[in-house]
Design an enzyme around this catalytic site. Structure first.
Site, PDB file in Angstrom:
ATOM      1  N   GLU A 120     -10.785  -6.571  25.926  1.00  0.00           N
ATOM      2  CA  GLU A 120     -10.015  -7.254  24.889  1.00  0.00           C
ATOM      3  C   GLU A 120     -10.970  -8.067  24.030  1.00  0.00           C
ATOM      4  OE1 GLU A 120      -6.803  -9.795  26.135  1.00  0.00           O
ATOM      5  OE2 GLU A 120      -6.168 -10.108  24.071  1.00  0.00           O
ATOM      6  N   ALA A 261     -10.537 -15.776  31.681  1.00  0.00           N
ATOM      7  CA  ALA A 261     -10.162 -14.679  32.565  1.00  0.00           C
ATOM      8  C   ALA A 261      -9.513 -13.588  31.727  1.00  0.00           C
ATOM      9  CB  ALA A 261      -9.184 -15.159  33.637  1.00  0.00           C
ATOM     10  N   HIS A 296      -1.507 -17.749  34.637  1.00  0.00           N
ATOM     11  CA  HIS A 296      -1.520 -17.189  33.282  1.00  0.00           C
ATOM     12  C   HIS A 296      -1.799 -15.679  33.316  1.00  0.00           C
ATOM     13  CE1 HIS A 296      -2.337 -17.412  28.887  1.00  0.00           C
ATOM     14  NE2 HIS A 296      -3.141 -16.404  29.168  1.00  0.00           N
ATOM     15  N   GLU A 297      -2.869 -15.302  34.000  1.00  0.00           N
ATOM     16  CA  GLU A 297      -3.232 -13.877  34.012  1.00  0.00           C
ATOM     17  C   GLU A 297      -2.168 -13.059  34.731  1.00  0.00           C
ATOM     18  OE1 GLU A 297      -5.478 -13.361  31.951  1.00  0.00           O
ATOM     19  OE2 GLU A 297      -6.207 -15.420  31.920  1.00  0.00           O
ATOM     20  N   HIS A 300       0.817 -12.481  32.521  1.00  0.00           N
ATOM     21  CA  HIS A 300       0.562 -11.471  31.484  1.00  0.00           C
ATOM     22  C   HIS A 300       1.047 -10.088  31.918  1.00  0.00           C
ATOM     23  CE1 HIS A 300      -1.442 -13.021  28.000  1.00  0.00           C
ATOM     24  NE2 HIS A 300      -2.510 -13.485  28.614  1.00  0.00           N
TER      25      HIS A 300
HETATM   26  N1  BAL Z   1      -6.189 -12.078  27.011  1.00  0.00           N
HETATM   27  C1  BAL Z   1      -7.401 -12.798  27.040  1.00  0.00           C
HETATM   28  C2  BAL Z   1      -7.494 -13.784  28.137  1.00  0.00           C
HETATM   29  C3  BAL Z   1      -6.210 -14.470  28.337  1.00  0.00           C
HETATM   30  O1  BAL Z   1      -5.666 -15.072  27.432  1.00  0.00           O
HETATM   31  O2  BAL Z   1      -5.663 -14.380  29.397  1.00  0.00           O
HETATM   32 ZN    ZN Z   2      -3.745 -14.946  27.948  1.00  0.00          ZN
END
Ligand code: BAL
Ligand code: ZN
Length: 886
Positions: A120, A261, A296-297, A300
C-alpha cells in the site's frame, strides 16, 4: 510532476480474476512470475491492458501462451500497455527485482536479512507489472521458493495449502487466499522467524489459528500483541457483529517499516514498535498503542479489506472509519470511571496537535482530496484523524444504534466491492432515512471550521439565546466554503456547578447521545449563523459548549477565568472539564507569551493556580484524567493561536508557567508523588497506568525547580524502576528539567540507559528521541548524536527518533534564529530522499506553516526551502517542498 485528479477517475479497462505468483527468492535477484487472468471490464470503452511497474527488469511476457515481441506492447514511464487485448487474457510476466538494493521499504525488501513486502499504496508495481489499483480485485495463489536454511519460514496471505523440499537446499510453500483482494493487500514474508501461536474460538464456535511472528530473541515480547488481537476479535463480534473470516490470522513484526503497520489480508505486517512489549522495554503508552494498532489493523479486515476503496482519493473511507473503530475499541478497553473520556481527550489532543496545524498550512486538503502528485503524501492526520472525527459525527447525529444500522447496510450493499466515501454516506443516510446531503461538505472541504458562540440571557423572560455562527478559513485551491452540518452538543450549569435542564423546541435533548451526561442537548448547525432560544432558565447559566468535542471545530467563545474554573471543577461532561482547564491555561500562556515578547513582568493569576490545586486535591477523579487536566497545552497548540509565531517566546512562557505551578503547588506535587501506591509487579492495566501517569507528572513538575533533593527523587526512581514507564519518566524529567543539577544527573543516567539497553532497538530509539527533544539540545548536539554509531537514517524508526524528534518536537531549538536547526533539517531531507523518499517527504512537512513564523525565521526558512527545491528531489519530497513554497 504529474498531478492525479479525482474527477478524472475512469473504471479499469480489465478486471483481474486470478493471480498466480511465484517468487524465486534471492536477496540480490528475485525472480517473480505473475500469471494473471484478466477479463475486459464492460464498464470501460478501452480495450487496452494497462499495467504499472517500477524498478523492474522485464524478462518476458506471454499472452494467452504466446510470447510477445517487443513491438507488441509499449513500455513507457512505468506503464506497460498492451493494445487491443482479447476479452479474456491470460498474461504471464516474468520480472527480476533486487530486494537488497531496495531502501525505499516499498515493494519487496530486506530487513535484517529477512524478506518483507509493503504494497500500500502502490508498492505492488515494484514486484511485477500489474493493474496496481484498488478497484482491481482478484484471488491470489502464491508460491514462495527459497533457501531453507536462510529462509525457513515462508508466509503469504490466506491459507497454507502445500509445502515441501526442493533441490539444492531450497524449499517451497504455497498459499491461497480465498478472498478477492486488491494488490495493495498482498504480502509475503520469508526468513528466520519464530512465532507465538494460539487456537482461538470465535463467538460462532469456529476455531482459528492466531500467530505473532518475530525474530528469535523477541519471543518474550509478543504476549501483549496476542492478547490485543484476541480482544480485538471479540470486540468486533460484539460491537459490530463482524467475525474473522479466515482460518488463520498472522501478525509479523519488522524493524524497518515506513508506517505503523499494514493490514494485508490475513498477514498483517507491523513495525516492531507496535508489537514488541515487556515491562523492561515498553512504557504504558507503548502498551496502549500496541493494543490500538493491533485493533486498527484487525478491524481493517472488514473496513478496508472486505469493503475497500475505489481509488486512493477515497482513502479515508477505510482509514477514517478504522481509526474511529480503534478509538472506540480502546475507549471501551480502558474500563476506568472516566476511561472513555480519557481516551477521547487523548484523541482530541492528537487532532489539535497535528491535524489542526495541517489543516491550516500549505498541505491542507479535504478528507477526500481532489488531487495528488504522490499518494504516499496523503497518509495524513487529515485522512486518518479528521476522517475519524467525520465518522464519529455520524454516530453523534444518528445515535449508536443508528450508526450500527448504517454500518450493517454498508456491508450488506458493498461486501466484496471497491467503493467511495459517498457510498458510505448513502448507507448511513438510507439506513436512518435521513437527508445527509450537507454532510458531504466534511469530505469535500479542507480547513478547520470555526464556531463562534454568543449568548444573551434575559432574566425577566428567563430565556437564553445562543447565536452560533460558523466559518471556515480559505485553504489551498478552496477560497470559499459552504456551511457544514455541525452537531453541536452543549449543557448548562448553574452558578454552583449543578446541571440545569435545557428546554427548547429548537434542540434535541438526546438521552441516548453517545458519551453525553444527562441534560446534554444537541443542535444541528446547518447555516452560517443560527440562533436558538432556551426557555425556563432561572439564572444566568455557565455554558458547557461542544461537549465531548461533538465536531472537529475550533470553538470561539469567551468565558471568564471563573466560568472556566467552574467548568473544570464541575462539568459532568469529563471531556469539557478537561477542555475548560486547557482553555484557561491556553489563555494565560498566550498572555505570557505576549509579555515575554514585550519584556513585561510575568505573572500567573491565582484562579489558575487554585483551579489546578483543586484538581490535584480531588481524589475522586480518575488519576489518568487528573494527569491530563494538569498537563499544559503544548507549544504547538499555543502557536496555533498566534497570528505570528514566536517559538522562543512560547517556550519561555510555557516554561514560566510550569515553574510557577511547580513552586506554588510543590507540597501537593510532593504529596501526590509520595502517596500514590501502585501494586507490584508491573502491569500495564489502565488503572495502574493512570496512577503512574499522574505520579510521573508530579515528578516532572517537581524537577522544574533547581532543588537537588527533589532531583534525587528522579535519580532514585530511575535506579529502582522495575519497568520502562517509570524509568523513562525519571530520565525524561531529568533530561528536560534544564538546570545544572539535573544535567549532571541526567548524563550519568543516559550513559547507563544506553549500556543497559544497547541491544533493544526500540529502547535506543527512545534514548535518541529523549535527547532530540531536550530544550537544552540544539543542532550541534543533533549532529553529534547523528554521528553516534547506533544512528542510521536507513531505519525509519531511528530517523524519526532523532531527526523528527528534533524538527517536530523541539520548538525553540529547531527554530533557532541562527538557522542552524533549518540547516540540519535540510541536510537530512536531502540525504533521506536518496534512501527513502516517503520518510524524507514526511520530514519535509516540518515547515508547512513557515509563513506564520516571525519575519526573521520566515526569511531563513524560505531560503532553506529554496535550497532544497533547487536539488533533484523525489516525487514525494518534491510535492511537499513545492506546495510549501507555492
Ligand atoms: N493502511 C495503511 C496502514 C494503516 O492505516 O493501517
Ligand atoms: Zn489503517
Amino acid at each position: 510532476q504529474k498531478t492525479v485528479y479525482r474527477k478524472n477517475y475512469t473504471p479499469p479497462s480489465f478486471l483481474a480474476n486470478t493471480v498466480d505468483l511465484t517468487f524465486d527468492l534471492d536477496p540480490s535477484q528475485t525472480r517473480v512470475t505473475a500469471k494473471t487472468e484478466l477479463i475486459h471490464n464492460p464498464q470501460s470503452k478501452s480495450t487496452d491492458i494497462v499495467l504499472y511497474g517500477e524498478d523492474l527488469e522485464l524478462v518476458g511476457i506471454l499472452l494467452n501462451g504466446r510470447k510477445l515481441a517487443a513491438g507488441e506492447y509499449a513500455l513507457e514511464n512505468g506503464l506497460l500497455r498492451i493494445t487491443k487485448a482479447p476479452e479474456v487474457t491470460r498474461l504471464e510476466i516474468e520480472t527480476l527485482i533486487c530486494p537488497d538494493k531496495n531502501t525505499t521499504l516499498m515493494g519487496l525488501y530486506l530487513s535484517n536479512g529477512n524478506f518483507f513486502t509493503q504494497c500500500e499504496a502502490e508498492g505492488f508495481r515494484k514486484i511485477t507489472y500489474f493493474p496496481d489499483r484498488p478497484d482491481v480485485m482478484a484471488k491470489y495463489t502464491v508460491t514462495l521458493k527459497a533457501n531453507k536454511k536462510q529462509f525457513p519460514v515462508l508466509l503469504s496471505n490466506g491459507n497454507l495449502v502445500e509445502e515441501g523440499a526442493l533441490p539444492r537446499g531450497r524449499h517451497y510453500a504455497k498459499w491461497e487466499d480465498p478472498f478477492n483482494k486488491p494488490s495493495y493487500l498482498f504480502a509475503i514474508v520469508a526468513g528466520k522467524l519464530v512465532c507465538q501461536e494460539e487456537t482461538f474460538t470465535l463467538a460462532s464456535g469456529r476455531k482459528v489459528l492466531l500467530q505473532v511472528w518475530v525474530e528469535k530473541g523477541n519471543l518474550d515480547k509478543t504476549a501483549h500483541a496476542m492478547e490485543s488481537l484476541k480482544h480485538s476479535i471479540r470486540w468486533d463480534e460484539e460491537r459490530y457483529g463482524l467475525e474473522l473470516d479466515l482460518d488463520r490470522f498472522m501478525i509479523v513484526a519488522v524493524g524497518d517499516f515506513n508506517m505503523g503497520a499494514m493490514e494485508n489480508k490475513g498477514l498483517n505486517i507491523f513495525n516492531t514498535r507496535y508489537v514488541l512489549a515487556n515491562p523492561r522495554i515498553a512504557t504504558d503508552v507503548d502498551y496502549a498503542n500496541i493494543e490500538s494498532v493491533v485493533g486498527h489493523e484487525y478491524f481493517h479486515n472488514w473496513t478496508g479489506n472486505r469493503v475497500t476503496c475505489r481509488d486512493w482519493f477515497q482513502l479515508s473511507l477505510k482509514e477514517g472509519l478504522t481509526v474511529f473503530r480503534d478509538q472506540e475499541f480502546s475507549a471501551d478497553r480502558i474500563g476506568t470511571k472516566d476511561g472513555r473520556a480519557v481516551k477521547r481527550i487523548e484523541d482530541v489532543r492528537t487532532l489539535r496537535q497535528h491535524q489542526f496545524p495541517e489543516d491550516a498550512g500549505a498541505m491542507a486538503h479535504p478528507v477526500r482530496p481532489d488531487s495528488y502528485e504522490e499518494i504516499n503524501n496523503f497518509y495524513t492526520v487529515t485522512i486518518y484523524e479528521k476522517g475519524a472525527e467525520v465518522v464519529r459525527m455520524y454516530q453523534t447525529l444518528l445515535g449508536r444504534e443508528g450508526f450500527r444500522k448504517g454500518m450493517d447496510l454498508y456491508f450488506q450493499r458493498h461486501d466484496g466491492q471497491a467503493v467511495t466515501c459517498s457510498d458510505f454516506l448513502a448507507a448511513m443516510a438510507d439506513a436512518n432515512k435521513q437527508d445527509l446531503t450537507q454532510f458531504e461538505n466534511w469530505y469535500s472541504q479542507a480547513g478547520t471550521p470555526r464556531v463562534k458562540l454568543r449568548t444573551r440571557y434575559n432574566k425577566k423572560a428567563q430565556s437564553l439565546s445562543l447565536t452560533l455562527s460558523q466559518s471556515c478559513p480559505p485553504t489551498p485551491e478552496q477560497a470559499k466554503k459552504r456551511p457544514f452540518l455541525i452537531p453541536f452538543a452543549f449543557g448548562l450549569l448553574d452558578a454552583k456547578g449543578k446541571s440545569m435542564v435545557v428546554n427548547s423546541h429548537d434542540v434535541t435533548v438526546r438521552k441516548k447521545l453517545a458519551d453525553a451526561p444527562s441534560g446534554t442537548a444537541l443542535v444541528q448547525l446547518t447555516r452560517k449563523s443560527q440562533t436558538i432560544t432556551l426557555t425556563g432558565v432561572p439564572e444566568k447559566p455557565v455554558i458547557s459548549a461542544l461537549r465531548n468535542f461533538s465536531a472537529p471545530v475550533i470553538l470561539e467563545y469567551d468565558q471568564s477565568d471563573e466560568e472556566l474554573a467552574l467548568l473544570l471543577s464541575a462539568d459532568p461532561d469529563a471531556f469539557n472539564r478537561w477542555d475548560a482547564g486547557q482553555r484557561l491555561a491556553l489563555r494565560h500562556l498566550l498572555r505570557l507569551t505576549h509579555a515575554v515578547q514585550h519584556k513585561e513582568a510575568l505573572e500567573l493569576p491565582s484562579t489558575l493556580v487554585e483551579a489546578y490545586r483543586s484538581v490535584l486535591a480531588n481524589d475522586s477523579l480518575d488519576p489518568a484524567f487528573q494527569a491530563l487536566a494538569l498537563t499544559l497545552p503544548s507549544e504547538i497548540m499555543i502557536a496555533e493561536e498566534m497570528k505570528e509565531i514566536d517559538p522562543q517566546a512560547i517556550v519561555q512562557a510555557r516554561h514560566f508557567m510550569l515553574q510557577t505551578l511547580s513552586h506554588s503547588l510543590q507540597d501537593e506535587w510532593l504529596k501526590t508523588y509520595q502517596t500514590i501506591r501502585i501494586p507490584a509487579p508491573y502491569s500495564p492495566e489502565p488503572d495502574n497506568a493512570g496512577k503512574r501517569s499522574l505520579r510521573n507528572l508530579a515528578l516532572s513538575y517537581l524537577m522544574e525547580g533547581d532543588d537537588k533533593k527533589l532531583m534525587q527523587l528522579a535519580v532514585t526512581q530511575y535506579d529502582n524502576a522495575d519497568n520502562m514507564t517509570d524509568r523513562m519518566a525519571a530520565l525524561t524529567a531529568l533530561t528536560h528539567a534544564g538546570n545544572l543539577t539535573s544535567k549532571k544527573m541526567a548524563e550519568r543516567c543516559l550513559r547507563h540507559f544506553y549500556r543497559e539497553f544497547r541491544l533493544e532497538a526500540l529502547v535506543i530509539d527512545k534514548w535518541f528521541a529523549l535527547q532530540a527533544t531536550s530544550p537544552e539540545n540544539g543542532a550541534p548536539e543533533m549532529r553529534k548524536l547523528a554521528d553516534h554509531p547506533a544512528f542510521t537514517l536507513k531505519n525509519p524508526n531511528r530517523a524519526r527518533s532523532l531527526v523528527f524528534g528534533f524538527c517536530m518536537n523541539n520548538m525553540a531549538q529547531f527554530h533557532a534564529t541562527d538557522g542552524s536547526g533549518y540547516d540540519f533539517w535540510a541536510e537530512n531531507i536531502l540525504e533521506l530522499d536518496r534512501i527513502n523518499p516517503q520518510i524524507a517527504a514526511r520530514l519535509s512537512r516540518a515547515l508547512t506553516q513557515y509563513n506564520r513564523f516571525k519575519p526573521e525565521l520566515k526569511k531563513r526558512a524560505r531560503k532553506t526551502l529554496k535550497h532544497i527545491a533547487s536539488r533533484k528531489l523525489s516525487r514525494d519530497t518534491g510535492e511537499i517542498i513545492n506546495k510549501i513554497l507555492a
